[in-house]
Design a protein around this motif. Sequence first.
Motif, PDB file in Angstrom:
ATOM      1  N   TYR A 155      47.856  38.097  34.906  1.00 25.65           N
ATOM      2  CA  TYR A 155      47.894  37.436  33.631  1.00 25.65           C
ATOM      3  C   TYR A 155      48.617  38.240  31.956  1.00 25.65           C
ATOM      4  O   TYR A 155      49.454  38.155  31.502  1.00 25.65           O
ATOM      5  CB  TYR A 155      47.726  36.044  33.235  1.00 25.65           C
ATOM      6  N   VAL A 156      47.089  39.138  31.845  1.00 28.08           N
ATOM      7  CA  VAL A 156      47.156  39.464  30.952  1.00 28.08           C
ATOM      8  C   VAL A 156      47.659  40.521  30.786  1.00 28.08           C
ATOM      9  O   VAL A 156      48.439  40.587  29.706  1.00 28.08           O
ATOM     10  CB  VAL A 156      45.749  40.336  30.342  1.00 28.08           C
ATOM     11  N   GLU A 157      47.986  41.229  31.782  1.00 24.90           N
ATOM     12  CA  GLU A 157      48.836  42.325  32.021  1.00 24.90           C
ATOM     13  C   GLU A 157      50.127  42.407  32.006  1.00 24.90           C
ATOM     14  O   GLU A 157      50.788  42.922  31.453  1.00 24.90           O
ATOM     15  CB  GLU A 157      48.783  43.263  33.458  1.00 24.90           C
TER      16      GLU A 157
ATOM     17  N   ALA B 255      51.318  40.040  30.441  1.00 20.00           N
ATOM     18  CA  ALA B 255      52.114  39.062  29.236  1.00 20.00           C
ATOM     19  C   ALA B 255      51.757  40.556  28.626  1.00 20.00           C
ATOM     20  O   ALA B 255      52.523  40.721  27.363  1.00 20.00           O
ATOM     21  CB  ALA B 255      50.987  37.822  28.567  1.00 20.00           C
TER      22      ALA B 255
ATOM     23  N   LEU C  35      36.075  33.792  40.620  1.00 18.07           N
ATOM     24  CA  LEU C  35      36.230  35.064  40.641  1.00 18.07           C
ATOM     25  C   LEU C  35      37.630  34.760  40.611  1.00 18.07           C
ATOM     26  O   LEU C  35      38.297  36.682  40.509  1.00 18.07           O
ATOM     27  CB  LEU C  35      35.643  35.500  41.749  1.00 18.07           C
TER      28      LEU C  35
ATOM     29  N   HIS D 295      43.464  36.008  35.953  1.00 17.58           N
ATOM     30  CA  HIS D 295      43.531  35.981  34.440  1.00 17.58           C
ATOM     31  C   HIS D 295      44.380  37.664  33.591  1.00 17.58           C
ATOM     32  O   HIS D 295      44.326  37.665  32.766  1.00 17.58           O
ATOM     33  CB  HIS D 295      42.028  35.211  33.905  1.00 17.58           C
ATOM     34  N   ASP D 296      43.093  38.542  34.510  1.00 22.63           N
ATOM     35  CA  ASP D 296      43.122  39.778  33.674  1.00 22.63           C
ATOM     36  C   ASP D 296      44.605  40.365  34.223  1.00 22.63           C
ATOM     37  O   ASP D 296      45.526  40.934  33.748  1.00 22.63           O
ATOM     38  CB  ASP D 296      42.518  40.629  35.331  1.00 22.63           C
TER      39      ASP D 296
ATOM     40  N   MET E 196      28.082  38.872  41.705  1.00 18.16           N
ATOM     41  CA  MET E 196      28.326  40.017  41.029  1.00 18.16           C
ATOM     42  C   MET E 196      28.631  41.120  41.757  1.00 18.16           C
ATOM     43  O   MET E 196      29.517  42.390  40.845  1.00 18.16           O
ATOM     44  CB  MET E 196      27.092  40.578  40.717  1.00 18.16           C
ATOM     45  N   HIS E 197      28.755  40.755  43.045  1.00 19.99           N
ATOM     46  CA  HIS E 197      29.711  41.964  43.867  1.00 19.99           C
ATOM     47  C   HIS E 197      30.526  41.354  44.194  1.00 19.99           C
ATOM     48  O   HIS E 197      31.086  42.284  44.917  1.00 19.99           O
ATOM     49  CB  HIS E 197      28.371  43.000  44.617  1.00 19.99           C
ATOM     50  N   GLY E 198      31.348  39.962  43.814  1.00 20.63           N
ATOM     51  CA  GLY E 198      32.326  39.512  45.250  1.00 20.63           C
ATOM     52  C   GLY E 198      33.470  40.759  45.382  1.00 20.63           C
ATOM     53  O   GLY E 198      34.057  40.539  43.843  1.00 20.63           O
ATOM     54  N   ARG E 199      34.163  40.408  46.066  1.00 19.37           N
ATOM     55  CA  ARG E 199      35.545  41.414  45.855  1.00 19.37           C
ATOM     56  C   ARG E 199      36.276  40.235  47.957  1.00 19.37           C
ATOM     57  O   ARG E 199      35.823  39.946  48.449  1.00 19.37           O
ATOM     58  CB  ARG E 199      35.602  42.632  46.345  1.00 19.37           C
TER      59      ARG E 199
END
Lengths: 126, 227
Positions: free
Chosen positions: A94-96, A98, A85, A91-92, A19-22
């Motif tokens: 990669y989306v940005e 693209a 994570l 993925h975030d 949940m909080h992993g950074r």
Amino acid sequence: MIIKVLLLAGLAAAAYTLMHGRRTALSLLVRRAIALLALATGGVAVLFPDLVTRVAHAVGVGRGTDLVVYLLCVAFLFTTIGLHLRLAAMHDKYVELARQVALGAARADAPAAQAEIVRPRAVDIS
Amino acid sequence: MPRAVVVVPMHNEATVVADVVTELLTSFPVVVCVDDGSTDDSAAVARAAGAVVVPHPTNLGQGAALETGIRFALSLPAAEYVVTFDADGQHDVADARAMVERAAFRDLQVVLGSRFLGASREVPLARRLLLSGAVRFTRRTTGLALTDAHNGLRVLRRDAAEAVRLRLHGMSHASEILTLLARGGFSVEEHPVTIRYTDYSRTKGQRGYNALNILFDLAVNRMRAAA
């Protein structure tokens, strides 16, 4: 049963990480420390197999093998969550990336679209 | 009519998207189709129909497509409103138009389409049951008194559109938008809209069990946001 406390604490920590992993400098340090510790403990366990059984007995587990399996399960969970994570963060990005490619490809159409919005048109009385 | 740009996320909609674009262009000056990595010729068809096509290089998900379209729309300084509209032809252009006029007339930042206010009676039973659960969930989690959830027809005024940054790339964005709108304290109203449930729109629609995936996404997203 000390082992129950240890395993439940491990599972709770895994849930917390999910949940909080950074990825911070501290978490990197912790991961590296755990990796070194695992290597060292592994070495000791190989050289002195009886020691594992004695540690197992001390925490309330019947056999050393069982203790190793339990620890393996928790370690696997942490590995999976960490990878999840990491993949999600990638993925975030990669989306940005693209998206920027897509917006770049459409940039040439923007002036015409802008002109079309401001173009005066006949009043619609329908 | 206020200056509104329509954003249409599309993925393999070549058979229907031309009609949707053509009809939209009778009421709106600019239609932006975000081609989410279609493997058919959706992009070419939409462009031929007069839309601006923003082509995702690969399939990124509907939420990602919507976010891309909104960003393109906001890059046009003259755009006062952004309308989101589904590519499968289930929405009515007259509804979209009425919603923009409502937003302008009542000085609203957000107008959301609702198939359960007024006209649409033909919502299939299974959909209705699923959606009533989704609506109750949305009301409870966002505090917005809504009658529909996951309706693709929305009007966002520029300031609201600028504040909405979608981070859930898949199908969970519809709930995410509502959460963001509630959190931002925007003025929101619903507007009755008709949904045309055609065989085509049904096959393109989501599987009901995807609701569970959406719940999971939202739960994780919320807990991570709180962290």
